[in-house]
Design an enzyme around this catalytic site. Structure first.
Site, PDB file in Angstrom:
ATOM      1  N   SER A 235      29.103  -3.292 -13.150  1.00 15.58           N
ATOM      2  CA  SER A 235      27.790  -3.213 -12.520  1.00 15.58           C
ATOM      3  C   SER A 235      26.728  -3.562 -13.542  1.00 15.58           C
ATOM      4  O   SER A 235      27.037  -3.838 -14.703  1.00 15.58           O
ATOM      5  CB  SER A 235      27.549  -1.799 -11.983  1.00 15.58           C
ATOM      6  N   LYS A 236      25.496  -3.527 -13.098  1.00 16.59           N
ATOM      7  CA  LYS A 236      24.362  -3.874 -13.976  1.00 16.59           C
ATOM      8  C   LYS A 236      24.384  -3.087 -15.284  1.00 16.59           C
ATOM      9  O   LYS A 236      23.917  -3.572 -16.314  1.00 16.59           O
ATOM     10  CB  LYS A 236      23.046  -3.585 -13.245  1.00 16.59           C
TER      11      LYS A 236
END
Ligand code: GLU
Length: 460
Positions: A235-236
């Site tokens: 994820s980010k």
């Protein structure tokens, strides 16, 4: 063989999506089949044209080429409607009048009992007509088992009683994901559905829909997820996830494509593959069953490899926009290529190379106060002054420059580094840089003299 990539344009194309696209592309090209792109934009509220643009640009950049024009799901409403009618007419689907409140209530009490919420089939056998606010549900088989031999996971089966009567068409007339995907994959003649394993639970439902349509069932393959170094879903938090952010950061498309293929797929212990080689060697049976771990160091390593393999002229044209963005004038192809040759081995990305080449372009350099204090002492300036005459008129060759350093060092009884460092700081503003004679040649005597003088005037 006909494969597809079916992204929803509700966000940028990310690493996982790009890998799915790549696997579908490689699979079909390997078999001499077709690979199509379907933009799943039926959810008008969440879909954005800008994301479609981003997806198309990212695929194009990576060299993942789809056949024909992209297909937009939102433009296939007629086909969806026809197939829905077919299902209703065959008694495989029914109109359901249950209110949202009732559905919410069922959900709530199931969750209270710690059970999986499922529709209780109230309207299943009532033969109700369509009505405002009604939905179309699938008459899902209540017994038996749904099985498929996953191209990656192997045999998978689900008990049909686990699956309730899913909504095929919502009250607003739009098909749900599962129904639209089946209607489209079927009507587009897709033979192999390869997608992320977050869809595994949808597959038995989709297979039952194919069976109800009396349609051939495609082969399914579910690609394991991508995890970050901490073993959590990528994820980010783990850094950039969108493909175009990697372009921005200065990765070469062939490095990222090679890297994405290796996220799950392998061919012996080989690491470097061109797109053509991947097409030749790819098979889903060589895709691992367990999650792949995103390893940025490996991507950097591949990128360095492809940067070193690239011609100076290609790198020059890739770097030019990065210099222009900063307002620097184009020094011409020849000089750019010379610059490239001095920084090519010094940066893992184009962005890093541009940063390392920045000093060539600057009008004035800002010297780090600590470095200036250390190197531009009265003695350092004295050393620097001794370069003025020899460098005033022409850029010496590598050999001559080396001799100059040696002579100066010997006359002062210091090492070559001690004489080179003040000059390096004066010419580049840094204490580490490409070779000084290359820099002298690229900057030219005029700029060299100017920078030496500026450093001599620097008050530490
Ligand atoms: N639009 C779906 C997604 O992006 C497609 C899934 C599929 O490939 O069927 O997850």
């Amino acid at each position: 063989m006909k494969t597809r990539f079916a992204p929803s344009p509700t966000g940028h194309l990310h690493i996982g999506g790009a890998r799915t696209a790549l696997f579908n592309f490689l699979l079909s090209r390997n078999a001499g089949g077709e690979f199509v792109l379907r933009i799943e934009d039926t959810d008008a509220a969440r879909s954005e044209a800008a994301y479609t643009e981003d997806i198309l640009r990212a695929l194009d950049w990576l060299g993942i080429v789809h056949d024909g024009e992209p297909v937009f799901q939102s433009r296939r409403a007629e086909i969806h409607r026809e197939l829905t009618e077919r299902m209703l007419a065959a008694g495989k689907a029914y109109h359901c009048h249950c209110s949202q409140e009732r559905i919410d209530e069922i959900r709530k009490s199931a969750l209270e009992r710690k059970e999986k919420p499922r529709y209780d089939g109230k309207c299943r056998n009532l033969g109700l007509p369509a009505a405002p606010g009604s939905v179309v549900r699938f008459k899902s088989p209540e017994t038996g088992e749904t099985f498929w031999n996953d191209l990656i996971k192997g045999p998978v089966s689900f008990a049909n009683e686990e699956l309730d009567d899913l909504v095929m068409v919502r009250a607003d007339g739009l098909p749900t994901y599962n129904w639209a995907a089946v209607a489209d994959d079927h009507s587009m003649g897709i033979t192999h559905v390869v997608r992320g394993d977050d869809h595994v639970n949808n597959t038995p439902r989709q297979i039952l829909l194919y069976e109800a349509l009396d349609a051939p069932i495609p082969a399914f393959g579910h690609v394991p997820m991508i995890l970050g170094g901490d073993k959590k879903r990528l994820s980010k938090r783990h850094g950039a996830t969108s493909v175009m952010a990697y372009e921005e950061a200065g990765y070469l498309p062939e490095a990222l494509a090679n890297y994405l293929a290796r996220l799950g797929w392998s061919s012996g212990d080989r690491e470097i593959f061109s797109m053509d080689e991947m097409i030749k060697l790819f098979s889903l049976s060589s895709v691992g069953k367990s999650a792949a771990i995103f390893d940025k160091d490996k991507l950097d390593w591949l990128n360095s490899h492809y940067i070193k393999e690239s011609s100076p002229s290609r790198l020059a044209s890739l770097l030019l926009p990065r210099f222009e963005e900063k307002g620097y004038a184009n020094p011409g192809e020849k000089v750019l290529e010379e610059i490239v040759l001095t920084v090519r081995e010094r940066g893992k990305t184009l962005a890093e190379m541009a940063r390392k080449a920045d000093f060539y372009f600057r009008k004035t350099l800002t010297l780090n106060p600590g470095d200036a204090k250390k190197l531009l002492t009265p003695e350092g300036k004295d050393i620097l002054r001794s370069f003025v005459e020899p460098l005033r008129n022409a850029a010496p060759s590598d050999e001559d420059f080396n001799r100059l350093l040696e002579t100066l060092a010997a006359s002062r009884g210091v090492g070559k580094g001690a004489v080179a460092q003040p000059l390096r700081l004066a010419l580049t503003g840094e204490t580490a840089s490409p070779g000084l004679s290359d820099i002298g040649r690229i900057l030219g005597p005029e700029v060299v003299t100017q920078r030496i003088n500026a450093a001599l005037e620097h008050e530490a």
